[in-house]
Design a protein around this motif. Structure first.
Motif, mmCIF file in Angstrom:
data_model
loop_
_atom_site.group_PDB
_atom_site.id
_atom_site.type_symbol
_atom_site.label_atom_id
_atom_site.label_comp_id
_atom_site.label_asym_id
_atom_site.label_seq_id
_atom_site.Cartn_x
_atom_site.Cartn_y
_atom_site.Cartn_z
ATOM 1 N N VAL A 7 40.481 -29.526 34.541
ATOM 2 C CA VAL A 7 41.809 -28.829 34.414
ATOM 3 C C VAL A 7 42.827 -30.028 34.319
ATOM 4 O O VAL A 7 43.620 -30.151 33.561
ATOM 5 N N THR A 10 42.680 -31.752 31.089
ATOM 6 C CA THR A 10 43.353 -30.926 30.059
ATOM 7 C C THR A 10 44.892 -30.811 30.337
ATOM 8 O O THR A 10 45.575 -31.194 29.184
ATOM 9 N N THR A 58 46.286 -20.646 26.833
ATOM 10 C CA THR A 58 45.608 -20.571 28.011
ATOM 11 C C THR A 58 45.407 -19.137 28.634
ATOM 12 O O THR A 58 44.314 -18.718 28.982
#
Length: 66
Positions: A7, A10, A58
């Motif tokens: 995470v 990203t 997302t």
């Protein structure tokens, strides 16, 4: 690779891409003859658009993937 690492990686990648897009948008605005405040406004708009697009993708992927 732990989930938190993925995470964070990203998020960093999205921010780097957003900053690059903002820099290019600002430079193109200046080459087009815009003033510095107008070029900064275009760069900020491009940065916000990239971050918003990343959040929308997302959200869409989170809704589809289990």
């Amino acid at each position: 690779m732990p989930a938190l690492t993925l995470v964070l990686f990203t998020v960093c990648l999205v921010l780097i891409i957003a900053l690059a897009v903002a820099a290019v948008a600002g430079k193109l605005a200046r080459l087009d003859g815009a003033s510095y405040p107008a070029a900064c406004l275009r760069a900020a708009t491009a940065f916000g658009a990239v971050v918003t697009l990343a959040a929308a993708v997302t959200g869409a992927l989170a809704a589809v993937l289990p």
